[in-house]
Design a protein around this motif. Structure first.
Motif, PDB file in Angstrom:
ATOM      1  N   GLY A 171       0.814  -1.208   0.000  1.00 40.11           N
ATOM      2  CA  GLY A 171       0.000   0.000   0.000  1.00 40.11           C
ATOM      3  C   GLY A 171       0.847   1.258   0.000  1.00 40.11           C
ATOM      4  N   SER A 172       1.926   1.263   0.788  1.00 43.62           N
ATOM      5  CA  SER A 172       2.818   2.423   0.833  1.00 43.62           C
ATOM      6  C   SER A 172       3.530   2.619  -0.498  1.00 43.62           C
ATOM      7  N   PHE A 173       3.921   1.510  -1.113  1.00 41.93           N
ATOM      8  CA  PHE A 173       4.541   1.585  -2.441  1.00 41.93           C
ATOM      9  C   PHE A 173       3.570   2.217  -3.442  1.00 41.93           C
ATOM     10  N   THR A 174       2.329   1.754  -3.429  1.00 47.21           N
ATOM     11  CA  THR A 174       1.328   2.302  -4.352  1.00 47.21           C
ATOM     12  C   THR A 174       1.113   3.787  -4.103  1.00 47.21           C
ATOM     13  N   THR A 175       1.075   4.184  -2.833  1.00 46.54           N
ATOM     14  CA  THR A 175       0.901   5.607  -2.500  1.00 46.54           C
ATOM     15  C   THR A 175       2.040   6.445  -3.045  1.00 46.54           C
ATOM     16  N   ASP A 176       3.262   5.931  -2.949  1.00 43.18           N
ATOM     17  CA  ASP A 176       4.397   6.689  -3.472  1.00 43.18           C
ATOM     18  C   ASP A 176       4.354   6.767  -4.994  1.00 43.18           C
ATOM     19  N   VAL A 177       3.969   5.675  -5.630  1.00 45.50           N
ATOM     20  CA  VAL A 177       3.839   5.694  -7.090  1.00 45.50           C
ATOM     21  C   VAL A 177       2.793   6.725  -7.512  1.00 45.50           C
ATOM     22  N   ILE A 178       1.691   6.796  -6.764  1.00 49.33           N
ATOM     23  CA  ILE A 178       0.652   7.795  -7.049  1.00 49.33           C
ATOM     24  C   ILE A 178       1.235   9.199  -7.002  1.00 49.33           C
ATOM     25  N   SER A 179       2.095   9.456  -6.006  1.00 43.04           N
ATOM     26  CA  SER A 179       2.670  10.800  -5.864  1.00 43.04           C
ATOM     27  C   SER A 179       3.534  11.184  -7.059  1.00 43.04           C
ATOM     28  N   HIS A 180       4.104  10.187  -7.726  1.00 42.92           N
ATOM     29  CA  HIS A 180       4.964  10.469  -8.879  1.00 42.92           C
ATOM     30  C   HIS A 180       4.194  10.539 -10.197  1.00 42.92           C
ATOM     31  N   PHE A 181       3.131   9.753 -10.323  1.00 40.26           N
ATOM     32  CA  PHE A 181       2.502   9.595 -11.630  1.00 40.26           C
ATOM     33  C   PHE A 181       1.072  10.105 -11.729  1.00 40.26           C
ATOM     34  N   CYS A 182       0.466  10.499 -10.627  1.00 42.06           N
ATOM     35  CA  CYS A 182      -0.955  10.858 -10.674  1.00 42.06           C
ATOM     36  C   CYS A 182      -1.226  12.333 -10.412  1.00 42.06           C
ATOM     37  N   SER A 183      -0.208  13.165 -10.377  1.00 40.85           N
ATOM     38  CA  SER A 183      -0.435  14.577 -10.059  1.00 40.85           C
ATOM     39  C   SER A 183      -1.210  15.299 -11.153  1.00 40.85           C
ATOM     40  N   ASP A 184      -0.986  14.935 -12.406  1.00 42.28           N
ATOM     41  CA  ASP A 184      -1.692  15.551 -13.523  1.00 42.28           C
ATOM     42  C   ASP A 184      -2.323  14.453 -14.367  1.00 42.28           C
ATOM     43  N   PRO A 185      -3.631  14.205 -14.199  1.00 41.07           N
ATOM     44  CA  PRO A 185      -4.277  13.115 -14.943  1.00 41.07           C
ATOM     45  C   PRO A 185      -4.148  13.237 -16.453  1.00 41.07           C
TER      46      PRO A 185
END
Length: 327
Positions: A306-320
């Motif tokens: 879950g923490s890994f996924t959260t960090d990936v979100i921070s890198h790749f999901c800022s601008d949809p």
């Protein structure tokens, strides 16, 4: 009183005469040498005493970009007053920002709001190429990494405009029989998992050496090639899954990967009663938040994923709008 002039003469008059005319649409009789405030249009329009015709100036807005994955329909192109409506027509795409379904060309030659894009939810639609490098000295722990690989890929969308994964096993050198390239399964999730299960098995060298630096270098040179299915202009990720310290230098290879724009994570299982070299792992990731330590009993397995996924979100999901190809 000066009569209305054809456009070119009127413009010359305005440029040469600095005295401003009044607020009416015709030249002012009570102001000697007043500037003509409007220009008539058409050949011979200044013959006789026609009423002054207000000059029509066409106002346009910048041409908007192609609206990928959807349709844009404008009432009058990019001319003033034109209203453009946006509808996404493909798969899971929807208009982003939510509710921005139209914009209008205003009198100042600008759109009242920027055009939206067609985007998909992130997660599960991450757009990146990921390579996982596996090594375990304790083969009994390998299933943790194996299960982890399946869960990580099943939690995200796999596809030509989503994520794809590749992997290999290594010890002192690369086990080339273990390699699963991106185009070995061409986005077929079930085939990719089957190939991983068939090929990726602990196969350690007799000398017991672990060369993580060489493995990172090999991944950078061989896995992220377009001939192997890697995609141009798509972010790249390396996950190093280990339970042993490296015997070779990891710094230069890891720096080369980061210089190439690759994001690196370490998944590690420490030896019983000990820990792996934190400085070495930090040399690989250059970010303490990219190091995930797994309990051999799997007690923190899901929280780490879950923490890994959260960090990936921070890198790749800022601008949809950047989570899909727009070409």
């Amino acid at each position: 009183m000066k009569g209305c002039k054809q456009r070119k003469a009127c413009r010359n008059n305005q440029a040469q005469n600095t005295q401003v005319s009044g607020g009416g649409k015709q030249c002012n009789a009570d102001q000697p040498s007043s500037v003509c405030s409007c220009c008539c249009v058409g050949d011979g329009c200044n013959i006789g005493e026609p009423p002054c015709i207000e000059e029509v100036i066409n106002v346009t807005c910048p041409v908007q970009a192609t609206f990928y994955h959807g349709e844009m329909q404008c009432s009058d192109g990019n001319n003033e007053g034109s209203v453009c409506k946006f509808v996404c027509t493909e798969g899971a795409f929807s208009v982003y920002p939510d509710g921005v379904n139209a914009n209008q060309c205003m009198g100042g030659g600008v759109w009242n709001i920027s055009m939206p894009c067609c985007a998909r939810p992130c997660p599960p639609y991450f757009l990146y190429d990921m390579v996982t490098l596996y090594h375990t000295t304790n083969v009994q722990l390998f299933d943790i990494f194996s299960l982890g690989a399946i869960i990580r890929t099943s939690a995200i969308a796999i596809g030509p405009e989503a994520t794809q994964s590749a992997s290999f096993y290594y010890s002192d050198k690369i086990d080339e029989d273990s390699v699963v390239y991106f185009n070995d399964y061409n986005y077929n999730r079930s085939l990719g998992i089957r190939l991983y299960d068939e090929r990726t098995r602990p196969n350690n060298s007799a000398n017991g050496k672990v060369n993580t630096g060489a493995a990172i270098q090999w991944a950078l040179r061989n896995m992220f090639n377009e001939s192997r299915g890697a995609r141009r202009n798509v972010p790249k990720v390396i996950v190093v899954a280990i339970d042993s310290d490296s015997d070779d230098d990891v710094t230069s290879a890891s720096q080369a990967a980061r210089d190439a724009g690759v994001l690196i994570y370490v998944f590690n299982i420490p030896p019983a009663g000990g820990a792996l070299d934190q400085d070495q792992m930090l040399s690989i990731t250059n970010d303490v938040d990219h190091i995930f330590t797994f309990d051999p009993e799997r007690r923190n397995f899901f929280s780490n994923v879950g923490s890994f996924t959260t960090d990936v979100i921070s890198h790749f999901c800022s601008d949809p709008c950047n989570h899909a190809f727009h070409n």
